[in-house]
Structure formats: structure tokens, C-alpha cells
Design an enzyme around this catalytic site. Structure first.
Site, PDB file in Angstrom:
ATOM      1  CG  MET A 205      12.165 -15.360  12.773  1.00 18.90           C
ATOM      2  SD  MET A 205      10.609 -14.466  12.706  1.00 18.90           S
ATOM      3  CE  MET A 205       9.696 -15.534  11.588  1.00 18.90           C
TER       4      MET A 205
ATOM      5  CG  ASN B 269       6.542 -10.203  18.472  1.00 18.54           C
ATOM      6  OD1 ASN B 269       7.664 -10.149  17.962  1.00 18.54           O
ATOM      7  ND2 ASN B 269       5.539 -10.839  17.887  1.00 18.54           N
TER       8      ASN B 269
ATOM      9  CG  HIS C  95       2.359 -10.464  14.062  1.00 15.04           C
ATOM     10  ND1 HIS C  95       3.072 -11.636  13.835  1.00 15.04           N
ATOM     11  CD2 HIS C  95       1.198 -10.592  13.382  1.00 15.04           C
ATOM     12  CE1 HIS C  95       2.352 -12.432  13.063  1.00 15.04           C
ATOM     13  NE2 HIS C  95       1.215 -11.829  12.773  1.00 15.04           N
TER      14      HIS C  95
ATOM     15  CB  VAL D  34       1.393 -18.164  18.420  1.00 17.34           C
ATOM     16  CG1 VAL D  34       2.032 -17.596  17.161  1.00 17.34           C
ATOM     17  CG2 VAL D  34       2.110 -19.435  18.850  1.00 17.34           C
TER      18      VAL D  34
HETATM   19  C1  GRF Z   1       9.332  -8.097  10.744  1.00 17.86           C
HETATM   20  O1  GRF Z   1       8.506  -7.984   9.635  1.00 17.86           O
HETATM   21  C2  GRF Z   1       8.532  -8.437  11.975  1.00 17.86           C
HETATM   22  O2  GRF Z   1       7.229  -7.981  11.941  1.00 17.86           O
HETATM   23  C3  GRF Z   1       8.527  -9.933  11.968  1.00 17.86           C
HETATM   24  O3  GRF Z   1       9.773 -10.308  11.456  1.00 17.86           O
HETATM   25  C4  GRF Z   1      10.273  -9.278  10.609  1.00 17.86           C
HETATM   26  C5  GRF Z   1      11.665  -8.961  11.077  1.00 17.86           C
HETATM   27  O4  GRF Z   1      12.349  -8.095  10.216  1.00 17.86           O
HETATM   28  N1  GRF Z   1       8.235 -10.426  13.303  1.00 17.86           N
HETATM   29  P1  GRF Z   1      13.751  -7.490  10.634  1.00 17.86           P
HETATM   30  O5  GRF Z   1      14.652  -8.665  11.033  1.00 17.86           O
HETATM   31  O6  GRF Z   1      13.548  -6.543  11.782  1.00 17.86           O
HETATM   32  O7  GRF Z   1      14.279  -6.797   9.419  1.00 17.86           O
END
Ligand code: GRF
Length: 209
Positions: free
Chosen positions: A91, A108, A110, A145
Site C-alpha cells: 500500500m 500488481n 488492483h 499509480v
Molecule cells: C487486494 O484487494 C488488492 O487488490 C489490493 O489490496 C488488497 C490486498 O488484499 N491491492 P490482501 O492483503 O492480499 O488480502
């Protein structure tokens, strides 16, 4: 010869778990390390439970200097001789230098159909907008982004009564298939950028991936 993968997480790590369960140790794919910007990320425990090396790279430990943190993180990743870096719920925005260092081998996941709803709270953004179809994107990471070339996408229809929680559940179920599939496709050498259009990703369809 193995296909060496690193995964970066910030939180729950359910996508990391899907990779560990579905591709790690199969077909030559090895998750060799898992890094996080947060010591409390549950993803780190998941990695440790699978016997995978972990480390924490908190910008606060570098005087808040994220570029410096990214350099140290990059050195750690490079020391593992990686073929692919997967951001799975990582994040923080990584520095342009870091992105350039791993260009073409960093992806990544998303929770929207990009290019719609980039950035944080993508599911909330989509529901707020009133979309009837939502989805998931796996894409290359570039310096913007959620703006890199798209590798895989999957859509699903939303019920008229869609709420954030139920939509998150549907998104996760798709992510947990799509992201491992992307890793398998990379490992089998099926993914390349279209030499005539660097926005386009060419995937060699194979029945066994
Ligand atoms: C996922 O929904 C992903 O798309 C987003 O962050 C979330 C991460 O979930 N980037 P997790 O930590 O893999 O459970």
C-alpha cells in the site's frame, strides 16, 4: 531451473496465500522472499508459516525517507536473484528509481477494471459511481499509480443491492485465481510486451496454464 518470485505485502496477505497455495513449489515456481513495509502485516506470518524468508522495510526506520528505504528494499530483492516481484496489497507508492530497477518484472493486482478507479478505495469508488460491472486487473507496475500495461482482467456483474463487503468478497475470490494465474503465465514465459505497442501485453494462450 526455478522461477524466483518475491511478494510485497502491507496487510492481510490473502493474495500472497493464494500464490503460496496455488503456485509456490509447483512447476518450478518458488516464492523466495516476502517483504513488507509494516511489521504487523499478517502476510508476514503467512510467509513464515510456509517457510519463506521475510523482512520488514519500514520507511520510518530510514528517517521517513522512502527513496532510501526503496534502495535498501531493492538491494534485498536483488540479492535473491528474482524473476518477478509481485505487489499483493502493498500500500505504498514505490520510488521511480525502484520501479525502473525492476521494470518489466514487477506486477500488481488492483481491485477494479483499470483504467477505471485507480488508487485507493477502488471498490468504494466503483460503487459510488454506480457501476453495474466490476472486476480485477493484474498489470505491470510503472511510475504512475495503477497505470502500467494490463496483463489480465476479469469482470463480474454486480447485484443491484451491491455493498462494499459483498463486492470485496467477489473481488477477492477473483484475485485469488487471477494473480496466481499471472505468476504461472510469467513462469512459463508466456507474457511479453507487444514490440509494436508497449501498452499492449501479448499472452501466449496455453491450455495447461
Ligand atoms: C487486494 O484487494 C488488492 O487488490 C489490493 O489490496 C488488497 C490486498 O488484499 N491491492 P490482501 O492483503 O492480499 O488480502
Amino acid at each position: 531451473m526455478s522461477f524466483r518470485v518475491a511478494v510485497l505485502v502491507s496487510g492481510e496477505g490473502s493474495n500472497l496465500q493464494a500464490i503460496l497455495d496455488k503456485v509456490h513449489g509447483r512447476g518450478g515456481v518458488e516464492v523466495v522472499c516476502v517483504g513488507s513495509n509494516r511489521a504487523t502485516a499478517r502476510g508476514l506470518e503467512r510467509a513464515q508459516a510456509a517457510g519463506v524468508e521475510t523482512a520488514v522495510f519500514d520507511a520510518a526506520e530510514h528517517g521517513g525517507d522512502r527513496a532510501e528505504r526503496d534502495r535498501v528494499l531493492g538491494d534485498w530483492l536483488d540479492a535473491h536473484g528474482l524473476d518477478l516481484v509481485v505487489l499483493a496489497g502493498f500500500m505504498e507508492i514505490l520510488s521511480p528509481e525502484f520501479i525502473r530497477r525492476f521494470q518489466g518484472r514487477i506486477i500488481n493486482v488492483h481491485p477494479s477494471l483499470l483504467p477505471a478507479f485507480r488508487g485507493i478505495h477502488a471498490i468504494e469508488q466503483a460503487l459510488e459511481h454506480g457501476v453495474r460491472v466490476a472486476g480485477v486487473t493484474v498489470h505491470f507496475v510503472d511510475e504512475g499509480v495503477d497505470s502500467g500495461p494490463i496483463i489480465l482482467q476479469q469482470a463480474f456483474e454486480l447485484p443491484y443491492s451491491a455493498d462494499v463487503e459483498a463486492t470485496e468478497e467477489s473481488v477477492h475470490a477473483i484475485e485469488h485465481e487471477l494473480l496466481p494465474r499471472a505468476v504461472r503465465l510469467f513462469a512459463s514465459g508466456a507474457v511479453r510486451i507487444d514490440p509494436e505497442n508497449p501498452r499492449r501485453v501479448l499472452i501466449e494462450e496455453r491450455a495447461d496454464v
